[in-house]
Design an enzyme around this catalytic site. Structure first.
Site, PDB file in Angstrom:
ATOM      1  N   LYS A  98       0.800  -1.023  -0.206  1.00 45.90           N
ATOM      2  CA  LYS A  98       0.373  -0.296   0.093  1.00 45.90           C
ATOM      3  C   LYS A  98       1.079   0.987   0.853  1.00 45.90           C
ATOM      4  O   LYS A  98       1.738   1.642   0.476  1.00 45.90           O
ATOM      5  CB  LYS A  98      -1.012   0.221   0.880  1.00 45.90           C
ATOM      6  CG  LYS A  98      -1.827  -0.704   1.422  1.00 45.90           C
ATOM      7  CD  LYS A  98      -3.012  -1.324   2.687  1.00 45.90           C
ATOM      8  CE  LYS A  98      -4.017  -1.852   2.300  1.00 45.90           C
ATOM      9  NZ  LYS A  98      -4.879  -1.849   3.605  1.00 45.90           N
TER      10      LYS A  98
ATOM     11  N   HIS B 272      -6.916 -13.414   2.992  1.00 50.41           N
ATOM     12  CA  HIS B 272      -5.987 -12.870   4.708  1.00 50.41           C
ATOM     13  C   HIS B 272      -5.936 -13.238   5.329  1.00 50.41           C
ATOM     14  O   HIS B 272      -5.352 -13.513   6.286  1.00 50.41           O
ATOM     15  CB  HIS B 272      -7.245 -11.521   4.039  1.00 50.41           C
ATOM     16  CG  HIS B 272      -6.931 -10.482   4.587  1.00 50.41           C
ATOM     17  ND1 HIS B 272      -5.710  -9.198   4.224  1.00 50.41           N
ATOM     18  CD2 HIS B 272      -6.231  -9.567   5.625  1.00 50.41           C
ATOM     19  CE1 HIS B 272      -5.370  -8.316   4.070  1.00 50.41           C
ATOM     20  NE2 HIS B 272      -6.011  -8.151   5.626  1.00 50.41           N
TER      21      HIS B 272
ATOM     22  N   HIS C 104       3.277  -3.201   7.395  1.00 46.83           N
ATOM     23  CA  HIS C 104       2.674  -1.983   8.206  1.00 46.83           C
ATOM     24  C   HIS C 104       3.176  -0.897   8.739  1.00 46.83           C
ATOM     25  O   HIS C 104       4.696  -0.786   8.871  1.00 46.83           O
ATOM     26  CB  HIS C 104       1.918  -2.975   9.355  1.00 46.83           C
ATOM     27  CG  HIS C 104       1.341  -3.570   9.514  1.00 46.83           C
ATOM     28  ND1 HIS C 104       0.603  -4.852  10.910  1.00 46.83           N
ATOM     29  CD2 HIS C 104       0.209  -3.935   8.745  1.00 46.83           C
ATOM     30  CE1 HIS C 104      -0.003  -5.704  10.450  1.00 46.83           C
ATOM     31  NE2 HIS C 104      -0.417  -5.711   9.279  1.00 46.83           N
TER      32      HIS C 104
ATOM     33  N   TYR D 132      -2.744  -8.711  16.753  1.00 50.30           N
ATOM     34  CA  TYR D 132      -2.746  -9.738  16.147  1.00 50.30           C
ATOM     35  C   TYR D 132      -1.544 -10.469  18.006  1.00 50.30           C
ATOM     36  O   TYR D 132      -1.476 -11.905  17.974  1.00 50.30           O
ATOM     37  CB  TYR D 132      -0.833 -10.010  15.725  1.00 50.30           C
ATOM     38  CG  TYR D 132      -1.667 -10.026  13.996  1.00 50.30           C
ATOM     39  CD1 TYR D 132      -2.200 -10.566  13.537  1.00 50.30           C
ATOM     40  CD2 TYR D 132      -0.915  -8.983  13.810  1.00 50.30           C
ATOM     41  CE1 TYR D 132      -3.313 -10.213  12.466  1.00 50.30           C
ATOM     42  CE2 TYR D 132      -1.339  -8.744  12.405  1.00 50.30           C
ATOM     43  CZ  TYR D 132      -2.485  -9.877  11.798  1.00 50.30           C
ATOM     44  OH  TYR D 132      -2.543  -8.633  10.344  1.00 50.30           O
TER      45      TYR D 132
END
Length: 309
Positions: free
Chosen positions: A178, A247, A273, A282
């Protein structure tokens, strides 16, 4: 074209060429902004605080919090641009309270034994293949799933891989995530490497025609939807009760590494990230690690306390 639609088209051009936003972000912006434009057709002052406020209320009634959050972000960026360009003398968002409580949903993972069953089913299907076409499909599907789990990459990142992004000599994968963020991951498992090498040897000609690493039967880029269909197909063959998505391989990758005591900052880098807070979710999913701590490391286990017989 009415005035607000003109502003939207100019803004999307700005986002595409000046901000260089990716295709999916631009697509989401267009959907969200056109939806607001459609709502304001009945009003003259489509940039007023009251109109915007009433629209946000409708969003909360119609959509889930995560979707509302995205649509508000799209509108907020648009109004900020209008204010920056001095098209608006005042940004209505400055006088709106857009904060709301959003449920924290934990990411769903695939249990270790289910992952093992899923992968075993893939290799079994390859052995059972009766035609060259079936065998080729299995070779490709194994490479896709093995790489998805080996790297924790997003499905769109996997489908966008180019041949030059996979270095089978140095065993690395270059991933564009991203915001055009680039990361390089090592592939260390010999089974995964063997699957990738066999796939490349089998599909080399198709890959050269297509220009992407993973291809479909028509020598076109493998789509996200094809991978989802593939996962559903093998999950049924493996008789897994759990609904598995692409995912979830990413979630399982992160969670299982945490349970192996891998530092969360390494996992953050591997997942691509921007913020550690995104990765920290997580830590709440790592049930295996939690069980080990509470069963074997809790201080109560080391206390000798007299009990009534």
């Amino acid at each position: 074209m009415n005035k607000i639609n003109e502003h939207i088209e100019i803004y999307l051009e700005y986002c595409k060429y000046r901000k260089r936003l990716d295709y999916k972000t631009l697509k989401a912006y267009r959907i969200d902004l056109k939806q607001y434009a459609c709502y304001t057709n009945a009003f003259e002052d489509f940039f007023s605080k009251n109109i915007l406020d009433s629209y946000l209320t409708i969003l909360h009634k119609q959509y889930k919090p995560k979707t509302v959050k995205r649509k508000i972000a799209s509108l907020k960026a648009f109004f900020h641009y209008l204010s920056y360009q001095e098209i608006l003398s005042e940004n209505p968002f400055d006088k709106l309270d857009i904060r709301f409580r959003e449920a924290k949903l934990l990411p769903k993972t695939i249990p270790f034994h289910s992952l093992q069953t899923f992968l075993s089913t893939l290799y079994t299907q390859k052995k059972l293949a009766q035609t060259d076409y079936q065998r080729r499909c299995c070779i490709r599907d194994i490479a896709v799933i093995e790489l998805l789990f080996a790297t924790g990459m997003r499905i769109c990142e996997l489908c966008s891989l180019r041949p030059q992004n996979i270095d089978l000599e140095n065993n690395t994968v270059r991933i564009y995530g991203k915001g055009s963020k680039e990361r390089i991951l090592q592939v260390g498992n010999p089974d995964v490497l063997s699957a990738l090498k066999l796939y490349y040897e089998t599909f080399q000609d198709d890959i050269e025609i297509c220009g992407y690493f993973f291809v479909n039967r028509l020598c076109h880029k493998l789509s996200d939807q094809s991978v989802r269909f593939m996962i559903n197909h093998y999950a049924r063959l493996a008789n897994l009760d759990q609904h598995i998505t692409a995912h979830m391989f990413r979630h399982s990758f992160a969670t299982l590494l945490l349970e192996q005591d891998v530092d969360i900052r390494y996992i953050q880098q591997m997942l691509g990230h921007s913020s550690i807070s995104t990765t920290e979710i997580y830590t709440h999913v790592s049930n295996g690690k939690q069980k080990d701590i509470l069963f074997h490391r809790h201080p109560r286990n080391f206390m000798v306390v007299g009990r009534d017989e």
